[in-house]
Write an enzyme that holds these catalytic residues in place. Structure first.
Site, PDB file in Angstrom:
ATOM      1  N   LYS A 138       0.896  -1.302   0.002  1.00 32.65           N
ATOM      2  CA  LYS A 138      -0.056  -0.026   0.086  1.00 32.65           C
ATOM      3  C   LYS A 138       0.719   1.129  -0.003  1.00 32.65           C
ATOM      4  O   LYS A 138       0.545   2.091  -0.776  1.00 32.65           O
ATOM      5  CB  LYS A 138      -0.593  -0.008   1.235  1.00 32.65           C
ATOM      6  CG  LYS A 138      -2.071  -1.039   1.339  1.00 32.65           C
ATOM      7  CD  LYS A 138      -2.886  -0.739   2.396  1.00 32.65           C
ATOM      8  CE  LYS A 138      -2.278  -0.679   3.702  1.00 32.65           C
ATOM      9  NZ  LYS A 138      -1.527  -1.921   4.339  1.00 32.65           N
TER      10      LYS A 138
ATOM     11  N   ARG B 175      11.882  -2.118  10.159  1.00 32.26           N
ATOM     12  CA  ARG B 175      11.020  -1.468  11.117  1.00 32.26           C
ATOM     13  C   ARG B 175      10.848  -2.245  12.243  1.00 32.26           C
ATOM     14  O   ARG B 175      10.599  -3.173  12.270  1.00 32.26           O
ATOM     15  CB  ARG B 175       9.654  -1.284  10.224  1.00 32.26           C
ATOM     16  CG  ARG B 175       9.015   0.004  10.437  1.00 32.26           C
ATOM     17  CD  ARG B 175       8.107   0.219   9.313  1.00 32.26           C
ATOM     18  NE  ARG B 175       6.654  -0.262   9.899  1.00 32.26           N
ATOM     19  CZ  ARG B 175       5.186  -0.086   9.403  1.00 32.26           C
ATOM     20  NH1 ARG B 175       5.276   0.265   8.123  1.00 32.26           N
ATOM     21  NH2 ARG B 175       4.337  -0.597   9.995  1.00 32.26           N
TER      22      ARG B 175
ATOM     23  N   ARG C  24      11.462  -6.669   4.647  1.00 32.99           N
ATOM     24  CA  ARG C  24      11.518  -5.140   4.310  1.00 32.99           C
ATOM     25  C   ARG C  24      12.473  -4.224   5.146  1.00 32.99           C
ATOM     26  O   ARG C  24      12.572  -4.561   6.199  1.00 32.99           O
ATOM     27  CB  ARG C  24       9.977  -4.769   4.666  1.00 32.99           C
ATOM     28  CG  ARG C  24       9.816  -3.274   4.667  1.00 32.99           C
ATOM     29  CD  ARG C  24       8.453  -2.863   4.602  1.00 32.99           C
ATOM     30  NE  ARG C  24       7.583  -3.005   6.009  1.00 32.99           N
ATOM     31  CZ  ARG C  24       6.404  -2.496   5.931  1.00 32.99           C
ATOM     32  NH1 ARG C  24       5.735  -2.075   4.953  1.00 32.99           N
ATOM     33  NH2 ARG C  24       5.634  -2.598   7.136  1.00 32.99           N
TER      34      ARG C  24
ATOM     35  N   ARG D 213      -0.018  -8.462  13.580  1.00 31.35           N
ATOM     36  CA  ARG D 213      -0.481  -7.490  12.721  1.00 31.35           C
ATOM     37  C   ARG D 213      -1.218  -8.152  11.683  1.00 31.35           C
ATOM     38  O   ARG D 213      -2.509  -7.691  11.681  1.00 31.35           O
ATOM     39  CB  ARG D 213       0.494  -6.496  12.126  1.00 31.35           C
ATOM     40  CG  ARG D 213       1.178  -5.843  13.048  1.00 31.35           C
ATOM     41  CD  ARG D 213       2.651  -4.968  12.612  1.00 31.35           C
ATOM     42  NE  ARG D 213       2.319  -4.425  11.311  1.00 31.35           N
ATOM     43  CZ  ARG D 213       3.426  -4.163  10.498  1.00 31.35           C
ATOM     44  NH1 ARG D 213       4.503  -4.723  10.561  1.00 31.35           N
ATOM     45  NH2 ARG D 213       3.210  -3.568   9.307  1.00 31.35           N
TER      46      ARG D 213
ATOM     47  N   ARG E  91      -9.373   1.252   9.018  1.00 28.86           N
ATOM     48  CA  ARG E  91      -8.866  -0.130   9.421  1.00 28.86           C
ATOM     49  C   ARG E  91      -9.903  -0.935   9.943  1.00 28.86           C
ATOM     50  O   ARG E  91      -9.845  -1.970  10.589  1.00 28.86           O
ATOM     51  CB  ARG E  91      -7.540  -0.193  10.205  1.00 28.86           C
ATOM     52  CG  ARG E  91      -6.345  -0.590   9.645  1.00 28.86           C
ATOM     53  CD  ARG E  91      -5.258  -0.169  10.575  1.00 28.86           C
ATOM     54  NE  ARG E  91      -4.010  -0.817  10.365  1.00 28.86           N
ATOM     55  CZ  ARG E  91      -2.930  -0.210   9.822  1.00 28.86           C
ATOM     56  NH1 ARG E  91      -2.841   0.840   9.305  1.00 28.86           N
ATOM     57  NH2 ARG E  91      -1.759  -0.839   9.671  1.00 28.86           N
TER      58      ARG E  91
HETATM   59  P1  AMP Z   1       0.956   0.863   9.161  1.00 28.40           P
HETATM   60  O1  AMP Z   1       2.256   1.749   8.710  1.00 28.40           O
HETATM   61  O2  AMP Z   1      -0.129   1.348   8.253  1.00 28.40           O
HETATM   62  O3  AMP Z   1       1.161  -0.545   8.960  1.00 28.40           O
HETATM   63  O4  AMP Z   1       0.550   1.097  10.446  1.00 28.40           O
HETATM   64  C1  AMP Z   1       1.525   1.028  11.876  1.00 28.40           C
HETATM   65  C2  AMP Z   1       0.883   0.820  12.916  1.00 28.40           C
HETATM   66  O5  AMP Z   1       0.116   2.150  13.157  1.00 28.40           O
HETATM   67  C3  AMP Z   1      -0.273   0.004  12.882  1.00 28.40           C
HETATM   68  O6  AMP Z   1       0.156  -1.300  13.191  1.00 28.40           O
HETATM   69  C4  AMP Z   1      -1.134   0.424  14.114  1.00 28.40           C
HETATM   70  O7  AMP Z   1      -0.506   0.124  15.300  1.00 28.40           O
HETATM   71  C5  AMP Z   1      -0.927   1.959  13.719  1.00 28.40           C
HETATM   72  N1  AMP Z   1      -2.043   2.338  12.933  1.00 28.40           N
HETATM   73  C6  AMP Z   1      -1.956   2.872  11.646  1.00 28.40           C
HETATM   74  N2  AMP Z   1      -2.881   3.185  11.120  1.00 28.40           N
HETATM   75  C7  AMP Z   1      -3.977   2.839  12.084  1.00 28.40           C
HETATM   76  C8  AMP Z   1      -5.446   3.029  11.918  1.00 28.40           C
HETATM   77  N3  AMP Z   1      -6.144   3.355  10.965  1.00 28.40           N
HETATM   78  N4  AMP Z   1      -6.159   2.474  13.309  1.00 28.40           N
HETATM   79  C9  AMP Z   1      -5.789   1.949  14.066  1.00 28.40           C
HETATM   80  N5  AMP Z   1      -4.245   1.937  14.203  1.00 28.40           N
HETATM   81  C10 AMP Z   1      -3.301   2.367  13.250  1.00 28.40           C
END
Ligand code: AMP
Length: 214
Positions: free
Chosen positions: A15, A157, A127, A168, A90
Site C-alpha cells: 500500500k 521497521r 522489508r 498484525r 482499518r
Molecule cells: P502501518 O504503517 O499502516 O502498518 O501502521 C503501523 C501501525 O500504526 C499499525 O500497526 C497500528 O498500530 C497503527 N495504525 C496505523 N493506522 C491505523 C488505523 N487506521 N487504526 C488503528 N491503528 C493504526
C-alpha cells in the site's frame, strides 16, 4: 477521475509504495496514518506517547484517536482536491467516520490490494526502511546499506519482527477484513492483484482508479 482514494490491504501488500506512486500521478497527497503516528512517536508528541506501546505490539490505535488524526489531516488545504489514504480506515467504525468526513467532497473510491498471506509474512520479514527519513527501501536498493533518497542507514521497521508481524496479520484478519467485506458490497470498489512487481501492480491500480471514475 475520482481523487478521493482509499487503498485497502493487509500489512505488506504494498500500500505504501503504491499510494506514493498514485498520489504523485494524481497530484494529491498520500496520507499514511502509520507514517503520521511514527512521526509523532519520533518527535515525542503527546499523540506519540499515547500510541507508542500499541504500535510496538502490533495492535490498533483507538478509533476515536485515529478519526481525529485523519480529520485534522484532511482539513489541511493540500487535501482539498483529493487524497490517497494508506492505512486508514482499518475498522468499520473508521470507515463510517470517513464517509462523514468526506461528505460533499465527491465519491470515495476504494481499491483493495490482494496478496497471499505467506507472501505478506515473507515481504514484511525482508522489508527495510530508512532509519533517518522512514521511507521504504526501494527494491533497487537491495544489497545497499544506505537509503537512496537521503543516505540514512537502512534498518528493519520495529514492528516488522516475526512476532509482531504475526499479531498484525491477525489484527488485520479480525478487525480490518470485515471492513473489506463492507466495502465490497459498495459500487466504487475494485480489486487489484498485488502479487506482481511494483510496476505491474501500479499499472493495474491506475487502470482500476480510472475505471472506478468512469
Ligand atoms: P502501518 O504503517 O499502516 O502498518 O501502521 C503501523 C501501525 O500504526 C499499525 O500497526 C497500528 O498500530 C497503527 N495504525 C496505523 N493506522 C491505523 C488505523 N487506521 N487504526 C488503528 N491503528 C493504526
Amino acid at each position: 477521475m475520482a481523487l478521493n482514494i482509499v487503498l485497502l490491504g493487509p500489512p505488506g501488500a504494498g500500500k505504501g509504495t503504491q499510494a506514493e506512486r498514485l498520489a504523485a500521478r494524481l497530484n494529491v497527497p498520500r496520507i499514511s496514518t502509520g507514517d503520521l503516528l511514527r512521526e509523532a512517536v519520533a518527535l515525542g508528541t503527546p499523540l506519540g506517547s499515547l500510541v507508542r506501546a500499541v504500535m510496538a505490539r502490533g495492535g490498533l490505535v483507538s478509533d476515536d484517536l485515529m478519526i481525529e488524526v485523519v480529520r485534522e489531516r484532511l482539513e489541511r488545504p493540500d487535501a482539498a482536491a483529493g487524497f490517497v489514504l494508506d492505512g486508514f480506515p482499518r475498522t468499520v467504525t473508521q470507515a463510517k467516520a470517513l464517509e462523514a468526513l468526506v461528505a460533499g467532497r465527491g465519491p470515495l473510491t476504494v481499491i483493495e490490494i490482494r496478496v497471499p498471506e505467506q507472501e505478506l509474512a515473507r515481504r514484511l520479514g525482508a522489508r527495510l526502511v530508512c532509519g533517518a527519513c522512514g521511507v521504504n527501501a526501494a527494491p533497487e536498493a537491495a544489497g545497499e546499506a544506505r537509503c537512496l533518497r537521503c543516505g540514512g542507514e537502512l534498518v528493519q521497521r520495529a514492528d516488522d519482527n516475526a512476532e509482531v508481524v504475526r499479531e498484525r496479520l491477525q489484527v488485520f484478519a479480525r478487525d480490518t477484513q470485515p471492513l473489506v467485506e463492507y466495502y465490497r458490497s459498495r459500487s466504487r470498489h475494485r480489486e487489484v492483484n498485488g502479487a506482481g512487481t511494483p510496476d505491474d501492480v501500479f499499472a493495474d491500480l491506475a487502470e482500476a482508479v480510472a475505471e472506478a471514475g468512469r
